[in-house]
Design a protein around this motif. Structure first.
Motif, PDB file in Angstrom:
ATOM      1  N   GLU A 180     -38.080   5.190  26.046  1.00  0.00           N
ATOM      2  CA  GLU A 180     -39.343   4.714  27.507  1.00  0.00           C
ATOM      3  C   GLU A 180     -38.718   5.748  28.114  1.00  0.00           C
ATOM      4  O   GLU A 180     -39.907   6.042  29.057  1.00  0.00           O
ATOM      5  CB  GLU A 180     -38.565   3.309  27.265  1.00  0.00           C
ATOM      6  N   LYS A 181     -37.564   5.968  28.722  1.00  0.00           N
ATOM      7  CA  LYS A 181     -37.276   6.423  30.051  1.00  0.00           C
ATOM      8  C   LYS A 181     -38.517   8.067  29.671  1.00  0.00           C
ATOM      9  O   LYS A 181     -39.523   8.892  30.262  1.00  0.00           O
ATOM     10  CB  LYS A 181     -36.096   7.280  30.753  1.00  0.00           C
ATOM     11  N   VAL A 182     -38.091   8.676  28.633  1.00  0.00           N
ATOM     12  CA  VAL A 182     -38.655   9.929  27.983  1.00  0.00           C
ATOM     13  C   VAL A 182     -40.502   9.863  28.589  1.00  0.00           C
ATOM     14  O   VAL A 182     -41.055  11.072  28.666  1.00  0.00           O
ATOM     15  CB  VAL A 182     -38.148  11.012  26.366  1.00  0.00           C
ATOM     16  N   ARG A 183     -40.972   8.844  27.622  1.00  0.00           N
ATOM     17  CA  ARG A 183     -42.369   9.048  27.338  1.00  0.00           C
ATOM     18  C   ARG A 183     -43.155   8.746  28.824  1.00  0.00           C
ATOM     19  O   ARG A 183     -43.929   9.588  29.197  1.00  0.00           O
ATOM     20  CB  ARG A 183     -42.674   7.578  26.784  1.00  0.00           C
ATOM     21  N   ILE A 208     -45.733  12.869  22.426  1.00  0.00           N
ATOM     22  CA  ILE A 208     -45.403  11.591  23.416  1.00  0.00           C
ATOM     23  C   ILE A 208     -44.954   9.945  22.572  1.00  0.00           C
ATOM     24  O   ILE A 208     -44.583   9.520  22.948  1.00  0.00           O
ATOM     25  CB  ILE A 208     -46.261  11.180  24.661  1.00  0.00           C
ATOM     26  N   LEU A 209     -45.805   9.456  21.373  1.00  0.00           N
ATOM     27  CA  LEU A 209     -46.122   8.039  21.359  1.00  0.00           C
ATOM     28  C   LEU A 209     -44.472   8.510  20.328  1.00  0.00           C
ATOM     29  O   LEU A 209     -44.167   7.115  19.787  1.00  0.00           O
ATOM     30  CB  LEU A 209     -47.437   8.368  20.744  1.00  0.00           C
ATOM     31  N   LYS A 210     -44.340   9.299  19.899  1.00  0.00           N
ATOM     32  CA  LYS A 210     -43.325   9.556  18.893  1.00  0.00           C
ATOM     33  C   LYS A 210     -41.586   9.338  19.255  1.00  0.00           C
ATOM     34  O   LYS A 210     -40.679   9.165  18.658  1.00  0.00           O
ATOM     35  CB  LYS A 210     -43.618  11.022  17.869  1.00  0.00           C
ATOM     36  N   LYS A 211     -41.869   9.720  20.574  1.00  0.00           N
ATOM     37  CA  LYS A 211     -40.745   9.482  20.980  1.00  0.00           C
ATOM     38  C   LYS A 211     -40.217   8.217  21.606  1.00  0.00           C
ATOM     39  O   LYS A 211     -40.659   6.978  21.560  1.00  0.00           O
ATOM     40  CB  LYS A 211     -40.485  10.704  22.814  1.00  0.00           C
TER      41      LYS A 211
END
Length: 304
Positions: free
Chosen positions: A228-231, A222-225
Motif C-alpha cells: 500500500e505504501k508503494v502504491r 501501480i495496481l499490481k503492486k
C-alpha cells in the motif's frame, strides 16, 4: 479597387477602461509570483544535488517554458494597462509575440510527453530506470522538445505575412491573439486557419494520446503492486503531472481544436489568459506543495 485600399500595419488593443488599474495590479502580482516561482524552482533544482534526477530536469525545462509563455504576453499587457491612449502595436510585434507564445506552448506539449514517459519507465521498469533514463539522454529529450517546439510555429509565422489588413485595426482582446488577426484580415485566411487546425489537432491529439497510453500502463503497474505504501507513493508522484496535463490540454482543446464550439465571446477571451497567466502561476505550486523532495530541498537551502 484592391489598389485603392489602405493596408493596416498597426493595431489598437481594446480593453475595459474602468478595469485598467485593478487589472494592472492583479496581473502584476500574478506575473511577479509566476517568475519568482518558476525561476525559483529552476534555481532550486540546480543548487540541490538531490534533485539532479531526470524527473526534476524535465520539470525545470517545463517551468522555464511556462516562464517564457507568460513573459511573451504579460509584460506588454501591463504596459498597455498603464497607457490609456495610443495602445498601438505593429504587425511585426503581433507576429513576434505569437511566435514566442506558440513555441513555448508546443514545447510544453512535448515536455509533458517525455515526463509521462519518464514516469512510465520509473514505475513499470524501476530496475532499468538508471540505464534507460540517464541524465544525458534526458537533456537530449528536453533539447529535442525545445527545437521541435520552436521550429513548428515558423510555418505559421511565414504564412501570416501573406495576410493584409484593410478593414479594421481594432483587436477586441487584451493581447495579440493570432485567431483575432484572422477575423480582421481582408485576405482570405482559410489556408492559415486550416493549417493551424491540422497541426493543432495532430500535435495536441498525438501528445495527449501518448500521455494517456503511458499512464494507462502506469495505472496497471501501480495496481499490481502489493504494498500500500508503494502504491501511495507512485500515485503521489503521478498526480501532480496528471493535474498539470489536465489543465493544459483542456484549455488548448477548447481554444484551438474547437474554436467555434466554445461559449460566448467574453468567455472565449479568457482562454488565452488562462494558459498564458494562470497555468504558469499554478505549475510551481502543483509540483511543490505535496512533493516531499522539493520541500526538503527548500528547507536545506533556507537552513544554509
Amino acid at each position: 479597387m484592391e489598389a485603392n485600399k489602405t493596408q493596416v500595419t498597426q493595431f489598437v488593443l481594446t480593453d475595459r477602461p474602468g478595469l485598467q488599474v485593478p487589472l494592472f495590479l492583479v496581473l502584476l502580482v500574478i506575473y511577479l509570483n509566476t517568475i519568482v516561482g518558476n525561476l525559483g524552482l529552476i534555481l532550486l533544482f540546480w543548487r540541490d544535488p538531490h534533485l539532479h534526477t531526470p524527473m526534476y530536469l524535465f520539470l525545470g525545462s517545463l517551468v522555464f517554458a511556462d516562464a517564457c509563455s507568460s513573459s511573451s504576453v504579460t509584460p506588454k499587457m501591463l504596459i498597455n494597462f498603464l497607457r490609456s491612449k495610443n495602445n498601438m502595436v505593429a504587425l511585426v510585434e503581433c507576429i513576434t509575440q505569437f511566435y514566442i507564445f506558440a513555441s513555448s506552448t508546443n514545447t510544453e506539449c512535448f515536455l509533458l510527453v517525455v515526463m509521462a514517459y519518464d514516469r512510465y519507465v520509473a514505475i513499470c521498469n524501476p530496475l532499468l530506470y538508471p540505464v534507460v533514463m540517464p541524465n544525458i539522454f534526458c537533456i537530449q529529450l528536453s533539447g529535442v522538445s525545445y527545437i521541435t517546439g520552436f521550429l513548428h510555429p515558423m510555418m505559421h509565422v511565414g504564412l501570416s505575412f501573406r495576410l493584409t489588413f484593410c478593414k479594421s485595426n481594432v483587436i477586441q482582446y487584451f493581447h495579440r491573439e493570432i485567431l483575432q488577426l484572422f477575423k480582421i484580415s481582408c485576405t482570405d485566411p482559410g489556408v492559415n486557419m486550416l493549417l493551424i487546425f491540422i497541426f493543432s489537432v495532430f500535435i495536441q491529439d498525438f501528445t495527449f494520446m501518448t500521455i494517456m497510453v503511458s499512464y494507462t500502463h502506469v495505472l496497471f503497474a501501480i495496481l499490481k503492486k502489493k504494498s500500500e505504501k508503494v502504491r501511495s507513493k507512485a500515485f503521489s508522484t503521478c498526480s501532480a503531472h496528471l493535474l498539470s496535463v489536465s489543465l493544459f490540454y483542456v484549455t488548448l482543446f477548447f481554444k484551438y481544436v474547437c474554436p467555434g464550439s466554445g461559449p460566448a465571446e467574453d468567455y472565449e477571451k479568457m482562454y488565452p489568459l488562462f494558459y498564458t497567466i494562470i497555468i504558469p502561476l499554478l505549475t510551481p505550486f502543483i509540483y511543490s506543495l505535496r512533493n516531499k523532495e522539493v520541500i526538503g530541498a527548500w528547507r536545506r537551502i533556507i537552513n544554509k
